[in-house]
Design a protein around this motif. Structure first.
Motif, PDB file in Angstrom:
ATOM      1  N   ARG A  99       0.827  -1.199   0.000  1.00 41.09           N
ATOM      2  CA  ARG A  99       0.000   0.000   0.000  1.00 41.09           C
ATOM      3  C   ARG A  99       0.869   1.261   0.000  1.00 41.09           C
ATOM      4  N   PHE A 100       1.932   1.228   0.782  1.00 39.72           N
ATOM      5  CA  PHE A 100       2.827   2.379   0.810  1.00 39.72           C
ATOM      6  C   PHE A 100       3.565   2.543  -0.517  1.00 39.72           C
ATOM      7  N   ALA A 101       3.878   1.435  -1.165  1.00 40.29           N
ATOM      8  CA  ALA A 101       4.542   1.520  -2.469  1.00 40.29           C
ATOM      9  C   ALA A 101       3.671   2.280  -3.461  1.00 40.29           C
ATOM     10  N   TYR A 102       2.375   1.989  -3.461  1.00 40.08           N
ATOM     11  CA  TYR A 102       1.458   2.717  -4.339  1.00 40.08           C
ATOM     12  C   TYR A 102       1.282   4.164  -3.871  1.00 40.08           C
ATOM     13  N   LEU A 103       1.191   4.370  -2.551  1.00 35.93           N
ATOM     14  CA  LEU A 103       0.996   5.712  -2.018  1.00 35.93           C
ATOM     15  C   LEU A 103       2.154   6.628  -2.391  1.00 35.93           C
ATOM     16  N   LEU A 104       3.381   6.110  -2.277  1.00 30.03           N
ATOM     17  CA  LEU A 104       4.566   6.920  -2.529  1.00 30.03           C
ATOM     18  C   LEU A 104       5.072   6.816  -3.962  1.00 30.03           C
TER      19      LEU A 104
END
Length: 275
Positions: free
Chosen positions: A29-34
């Motif tokens: 999720r953080f990979a997509y967020l950032l």
């Protein structure tokens, strides 16, 4: 840093040895967020290690995002029956470290079965990290308002108020003021509907307030303080076009509107439903 460590420890305990798998999932999720595969810019043997190091150095806002991601419904398999306990512990840690936030647990809406009974539940709102002012205001206004809004009849108003709190946390102060008033209007419409007070769906804040005051015998001097939320929405929020002059809502004004809205919701609810 102590708060972050405590939070990771409670996730570790709640996942019963599944912390790495849990962190692997949130890493995505953080990979997509950032917008990047490596959160730290380093190479690790597994995503959980990358996320762990990132959480030790990221801005506070991103750690709050991590908490919200971790408490989402699709992480339920990692917590089992421990989800509510995790929320309670995190709020305890926030209080210990005197941090201005509070975690609101998930909201579930009962669905009527064919026989007229509640046959199942559907997720209405994911857990959210919301701003918290002083402990006194939180205990006497914010928490009671959230408890009222979590009841089935007020779930639309709850969605609007949670959205307002989310706007405040992300510094969208004009939108925050708009949504506070939307929630306030929704509460008054529910009160009118449940009490049999005649109203129209398009009635303004002022009209709804006059109906509630008249039908519940609220004295006239209450009108001005209870109308301030609608007045501020009309004067300073982003609900109307700015024209040639940009509308800028300061943080302290949005904070005041949130607290005023919570207090007004509790007051009108308690007055209308008093025994």
């Amino acid at each position: 840093m102590a708060f972050r460590n405590r939070t990771l420890m409670v996730f570790r305990d709640a996942t019963h040895g599944g912390l790495y798998e849990f962190m692997d999932q949130i890493h995505g999720r953080f990979a997509y967020l950032l917008g990047r595969n490596s959160l730290t810019g380093k190479r690790f043997s597994r995503p959980a290690d990358d996320l762990g190091e990132y959480l030790g150095q990221c801005e506070d806002e991103q750690f709050l995002n991590f908490i919200e991601y971790a408490l989402r419904f699709d992480c339920a398999c990692f917590f089992g029956a421990n989800r509510d306990n995790v929320v309670e512990r995190i709020n305890e840690f926030l209080m210990i470290d005197d941090l201005p936030y509070h975690v609101v647990p998930q909201v579930w809406e009962p669905i009527d079965s064919a026989g007229g009974r509640f046959g199942s539940m559907v997720l209405r709102e994911e857990a959210k990290v919301i701003p918290k002012d002083s402990q006194l205001i939180h205990e006497t206004a914010m928490q009671p308002a959230l408890e009222i809004l979590r009841t089935p009849a007020f779930l639309n108003a709850n969605s609007e108020f949670i959205a307002a709190l989310d706007d405040y946390r992300h510094r969208r102060f004009g939108d925050c003021v708009t949504k506070c008033n939307s929630s306030y209007e929704s509460v008054m419409k529910v009160i009118c509907g449940q009490k049999g007070f005649g109203y129209s769906q398009g009635d303004t804040t002022s009209k709804l307030l006059k109906i509630v005051m008249e039908k519940t015998g609220l004295e006239a001097f209450w009108e001005q303080p209870l109308l301030i939320i609608g007045t501020l929405r009309n004067r300073i929020s982003t609900s109307h076009g700015a024209g040639e002059v940009e509308k800028v809502v300061p943080e302290h004004v949005a904070k005041a509107v949130i607290n005023l809205t919570a207090s007004a919701i509790v007051f009108l609810h308690d007055h209308a439903y008093r025994s």
